[in-house]
Design a protein around this motif. Structure first.
Motif, PDB file in Angstrom:
ATOM      1  N   PHE A  22      87.672 -27.875  32.753  1.00  0.00           N
ATOM      2  CA  PHE A  22      88.716 -28.837  32.360  1.00  0.00           C
ATOM      3  C   PHE A  22      89.946 -28.662  33.254  1.00  0.00           C
ATOM      4  CE2 PHE A  22      92.583 -29.843  29.957  1.00  0.00           C
ATOM      5  CZ  PHE A  22      92.329 -31.149  29.600  1.00  0.00           C
ATOM      6  N   TYR A  23      90.335 -27.403  33.489  1.00  0.00           N
ATOM      7  CA  TYR A  23      91.478 -27.143  34.386  1.00  0.00           C
ATOM      8  C   TYR A  23      91.195 -27.708  35.772  1.00  0.00           C
ATOM      9  CZ  TYR A  23      93.611 -23.788  31.142  1.00  0.00           C
ATOM     10  OH  TYR A  23      94.204 -23.198  30.068  1.00  0.00           O
ATOM     11  N   TYR A  24      89.969 -27.465  36.246  1.00  0.00           N
ATOM     12  CA  TYR A  24      89.587 -27.928  37.581  1.00  0.00           C
ATOM     13  C   TYR A  24      89.709 -29.454  37.667  1.00  0.00           C
ATOM     14  CZ  TYR A  24      86.739 -29.042  41.610  1.00  0.00           C
ATOM     15  OH  TYR A  24      86.299 -29.569  42.799  1.00  0.00           O
ATOM     16  N   VAL A  25      89.164 -30.109  36.634  1.00  0.00           N
ATOM     17  CA  VAL A  25      89.202 -31.579  36.605  1.00  0.00           C
ATOM     18  C   VAL A  25      90.648 -32.066  36.613  1.00  0.00           C
ATOM     19  CG1 VAL A  25      88.726 -33.564  35.086  1.00  0.00           C
ATOM     20  CG2 VAL A  25      86.939 -31.897  35.525  1.00  0.00           C
ATOM     21  N   LYS A  26      91.501 -31.377  35.874  1.00  0.00           N
ATOM     22  CA  LYS A  26      92.923 -31.768  35.819  1.00  0.00           C
ATOM     23  C   LYS A  26      93.600 -31.541  37.182  1.00  0.00           C
ATOM     24  CE  LYS A  26      93.678 -33.455  31.900  1.00  0.00           C
ATOM     25  NZ  LYS A  26      94.161 -34.797  31.783  1.00  0.00           N
ATOM     26  N   LEU A  27      93.216 -30.452  37.839  1.00  0.00           N
ATOM     27  CA  LEU A  27      93.842 -30.141  39.133  1.00  0.00           C
ATOM     28  C   LEU A  27      93.464 -31.166  40.193  1.00  0.00           C
ATOM     29  CD1 LEU A  27      93.586 -26.244  39.445  1.00  0.00           C
ATOM     30  CD2 LEU A  27      95.584 -27.608  38.952  1.00  0.00           C
ATOM     31  N   LYS A  34     104.020 -29.091  41.220  1.00  0.00           N
ATOM     32  CA  LYS A  34     104.027 -29.502  42.630  1.00  0.00           C
ATOM     33  C   LYS A  34     103.470 -30.918  42.771  1.00  0.00           C
ATOM     34  CE  LYS A  34     104.306 -25.251  45.086  1.00  0.00           C
ATOM     35  NZ  LYS A  34     103.658 -24.208  45.841  1.00  0.00           N
ATOM     36  N   LYS A  35     102.457 -31.203  41.930  1.00  0.00           N
ATOM     37  CA  LYS A  35     101.862 -32.540  41.959  1.00  0.00           C
ATOM     38  C   LYS A  35     102.928 -33.581  41.584  1.00  0.00           C
ATOM     39  CE  LYS A  35      98.112 -33.519  39.308  1.00  0.00           C
ATOM     40  NZ  LYS A  35      96.736 -33.368  38.862  1.00  0.00           N
ATOM     41  N   LYS A  36     103.743 -33.216  40.601  1.00  0.00           N
ATOM     42  CA  LYS A  36     104.804 -34.120  40.148  1.00  0.00           C
ATOM     43  C   LYS A  36     105.804 -34.358  41.283  1.00  0.00           C
ATOM     44  CE  LYS A  36     108.390 -34.630  36.675  1.00  0.00           C
ATOM     45  NZ  LYS A  36     109.261 -33.918  35.775  1.00  0.00           N
TER      46      LYS A  36
END
Lengths: 220, 262
Positions: free
Chosen positions: A134-139, B36-38
């Motif tokens: 899930f973290y990976y997908v969000k990243l 950082k994305k923000k």
């Protein structure tokens, strides 16, 4: 008999928060959270009430089905917007059923009643992988989402803390049961699970509040 | 050496503690990355806004330039033609029939030239429309207009295709860059010949403008206040992800190359 401990208080607060903030939620997975928390609180209360009369392994074995069913379904719901189909959920439930029934009826048939500790290990590993994925997908998702107030993110974080943190205890479950002789309330197992439960239900309560705020904001 | 159960239990407790700490760092990393994305998204939005603002300013400048050209032309060309027509008309002596016919013929010629000039001006007024037919056509039209003055010998080389796949914003900025460079040549270079070369090299469009004028010291001009024009050229090229190379030496003319991806 001690009914209210930090652990049970955390569970109860989480259940009440779910009841208050989620009963009007549009998502079936979030509404199911209320039922799951009710099962958690009921199981814990029943275990406290009956532990001096009968061993509670059966109770926790039965609870494991609800736990696996709910957590898997909830995680699947989070992955659904990213194109993951139901086959992943059913495949996992299939694997779980085989391991669970195998351990319950075949591999440990001689030491009855027993807790399905190996199944818990497999389940924990699967959930940790699910949380990390899930973290990976969000990243990798290009869309920015404010995670500090994301209900899903904190729900997954709570689950990750609990299932990752309990790995050592799960792996050495039998050993601890045999050698961790201190009274249960001061045993290493009890302390670790207490800490993990408090973290889990605190983060889940926070995620429920975040979910409620998201719903309110999207409506206004 | 035998390890006692107490030690193993302590080890399990320690491992659990480590396993508890690990997600804290993981969550922290995810949150940091998200921040950082923000920031990246905000920067992207700011860049889009800058581009939009710059585009708007450029469009206004192109219009302003067109109006200036029209004003000069009305004053220097059509104005003169019409004054000449008035003078000729007022000098007609109807008693002197042969001279009157000659003068009327001259007036006819002057009126025809005025009409032609007005038509050309009208086309000029639709410069934005002209740009919609493509950057190369717009540049070609502008150079054709300049040729009329006979002040410069103009050499123009362009590719056979039209550019930029409907990226009108990029074309407007490129066109304005072309206008700024040409204006600089007209105002400061004392050149007699201008070379404009457009070519496609490896997914980039190169616009090369040279002149045979007096030249200038690039480094010195960039440092001075009146070097703003050159800075502007560089800034505008950067906005459309391009580069501007300005080369010149006193007495040897100057050259500006704009390279942009497309």
């Amino acid at each position: 008999m001690k009914f209210i401990s930090l652990n049970t208080a955390a569970e109860l607060i989480c259940f009440l928060a779910a009841l208050i903030f989620l009963y009007r939620d549009k998502s079936a997975a979030w509404r199911l959270f209320i039922l799951y928390m009710l099962i958690v609180v009921s199981t814990e209360t029943t275990a406290i009430l009956t532990r001096r009369i009968i061993p509670n392994q059966h109770l926790y074995n039965a609870f494991l089905l609800a736990e696996c069913g709910f957590v898997s379904y909830f995680l699947y719901n989070m992955f659904r917007p990213f194109g993951y189909t139901k086959k992943w959920l059913f495949a996992w439930w299939g694997i779980f059923a085989v391991v669970y029934l195998g351990e319950l009826y075949y591999f440990r048939g001689g030491e009855y009643p027993h807790f399905v500790a190996f199944t818990v290990n497999i389940m924990s590993v699967a959930f940790v992988l699910g949380c990390l994925w899930f973290y990976y997908v969000k990243l990798v998702d290009e869309q920015y989402e404010p995670l500090m107030t994301s209900a899903q993110f904190w729900w997954v974080s709570g689950a990750l803390f609990f299932y990752f943190g309990s790995t050592a205890c799960n792996v050495f479950f039998d050993y601890l049961a045999e050698y961790d002789h201190a009274s249960y309330y001061s045993s290493t197992r009890y302390v670790i699970y207490n800490i993990l439960n408090i973290i889990l239900y605190s983060l889940w309560t926070y995620s429920i509040v975040c979910r409620y705020r998201q719903r309110k904001l999207s409506r206004s | 050496m035998q390890v006692s159960p107490k030690e193993i239990i302590s080890l399990i407790a320690l491992t659990s503690f480590v396993f508890l700490i690990a997600p804290i760092f993981l969550i922290r990393y995810v949150l940091l990355y998200n921040r950082k994305k923000k920031k990246h998204e905000e920067e992207k939005k700011a860049m889009v806004k800058t581009l939009e603002t710059e585009l708007l300013r450029t469009q206004m400048e192109v219009q302003e330039q067109t109006l200036k050209t029209i004003a000069y032309d009305l004053h220097d060309n059509i104005g003169q033609l019409l004054s000449l027509t008035t003078i000729t008309l007022s000098s007609i002596d109807l008693d002197d029939r042969s001279k009157a016919a000659e003068k009327i013929a001259l007036i006819e010629d002057l009126t025809a030239r005025s009409t032609k000039e007005v038509k050309a001006l009208s086309r000029m007024l639709h410069s934005e429309e002209l740009l919609s037919r493509g950057l190369f056509s717009a540049i070609e039209f502008e150079l054709e207009w300049m040729k009329r003055s006979d002040r410069f010998r103009i050499n123009f080389v362009k590719p056979t295709f039209e550019s930029f796949n409907n990226d009108s914003g990029k074309e407007t900025i490129m066109f304005r860059l072309f206008q700024e460079i040409i204006n600089n040549i007209i105002q400061h270079s004392k050149a007699t010949e201008i070379f404009v070369n457009l070519e496609q090299i490896d997914g980039t469009l190169k616009m090369d403008i040279r002149d045979n004028g007096v030249g200038f010291d690039v480094a010195e001009t960039l440092q001075r206040k009146n070097g703003m024009g050159l800075h502007n050229i560089k800034k505008r090229a950067a906005i459309i992800n391009g580069t501007a190379a300005i080369e010149s030496r006193r007495g040897t003319g100057s050259s500006v190359s704009i390279t942009v991806p497309y």
